[in-house]
Motif scaffolding. Sequence first.
Motif, PDB file in Angstrom:
ATOM      1  N   LEU A  11       0.816  -1.220   0.000  1.00  0.00           N
ATOM      2  CA  LEU A  11       0.000   0.000   0.000  1.00  0.00           C
ATOM      3  C   LEU A  11       0.847   1.267   0.000  1.00  0.00           C
ATOM      4  N   ILE A  12       1.662   1.445   1.018  1.00  0.00           N
ATOM      5  CA  ILE A  12       2.486   2.647   1.130  1.00  0.00           C
ATOM      6  C   ILE A  12       3.689   2.567   0.196  1.00  0.00           C
ATOM      7  N   PHE A 133      -3.778   4.544   9.100  1.00  0.00           N
ATOM      8  CA  PHE A 133      -4.147   4.946   7.747  1.00  0.00           C
ATOM      9  C   PHE A 133      -5.650   4.779   7.519  1.00  0.00           C
ATOM     10  N   GLU A 135      -6.954   3.721   4.946  1.00  0.00           N
ATOM     11  CA  GLU A 135      -7.151   2.487   4.176  1.00  0.00           C
ATOM     12  C   GLU A 135      -7.397   1.262   5.044  1.00  0.00           C
ATOM     13  N   GLY A 162      -3.144   7.291   3.245  1.00  0.00           N
ATOM     14  CA  GLY A 162      -1.916   6.630   2.848  1.00  0.00           C
ATOM     15  C   GLY A 162      -1.118   7.446   1.842  1.00  0.00           C
ATOM     16  N   GLU A 163      -1.810   8.182   0.987  1.00  0.00           N
ATOM     17  CA  GLU A 163      -1.147   9.033  -0.005  1.00  0.00           C
ATOM     18  C   GLU A 163      -0.240  10.065   0.661  1.00  0.00           C
ATOM     19  N   VAL A 165       1.033   9.800   3.696  1.00  0.00           N
ATOM     20  CA  VAL A 165       2.136   9.082   4.345  1.00  0.00           C
ATOM     21  C   VAL A 165       3.235   8.817   3.315  1.00  0.00           C
ATOM     22  N   SER A 166       2.828   8.315   2.151  1.00  0.00           N
ATOM     23  CA  SER A 166       3.800   8.003   1.102  1.00  0.00           C
ATOM     24  C   SER A 166       4.538   9.250   0.642  1.00  0.00           C
TER      25      SER A 166
END
Length: 251
Positions: A11-12, A133, A135, A162-163, A165-166
């Motif tokens: 995910l990340i 997150f 998600e 999550g976006e 975080v990334s």
Amino acid sequence: MKIVVIGGTGLIGSKTVQMLRQHGHEAVPAAPNTGVNALTGEGLAEVLEGASAVVDVANSPSFEDAAVLDFFTTSTGNLLAAEKKAGVGHHVALTIVNTDRRPDIGYFRAKLAQEKLIEESPIPFSLIHATQFFEFGRRIADEAAAGGKVPMPPVLFQPIAGEEVSRTVARTAAGTPLNGRLRIAGPEVSRMDEFFRKALAAWGDPREVVTDSHAHYFGAEMHERDLVPDEGTATLGEITYAAWLAANDVK
């Protein structure tokens, strides 16, 4: 800059790889399905050749106390040893807020052990402490469910997309090592039971969310501020849960 992303197909990790590539970096996703296994050491020497930084966003397949501790200590030890041999100059790891506050919780204890290994290594590092997150909302609700209801504690909750975080992970990996910690959290603080009551309604999930101060999360009862950073200590995201739901068409 060559940046290897351990857990780079998840995910990340997958979002981090994409963002790094968009900014001109050679981002290499590394995971068992790409022939790289940090837990066994398989493929590490080869993938780290010429790498300037390593990002570790991998997660344990099991949250059982002994298994999760073994995963994070073994994989991190293997990574750091391989990075030292390869001359990697920056180790970035994604962890969770307040690991040091609840070492009685198995997952927190495992992440704390991971952080200690990184801090004691000679490799410059950056630790990113994130809240939960968006998600993972459904998974949290499903795991908490019992008897057709969803018991949730009324503790503070501040999840993040999550976006975002990334984006933080990618930006940190491409920058100068912090040799310290960065905390990130979502833009909104609510009570965990209130958050999930609204979330289930938005999903069209008929299950009733029941407020229960003894409900477990990560295998233990949570205290008021266990899941949120101290005020003024975190960089806040901009994406609200409502906006994230709308953008991701979550029903």
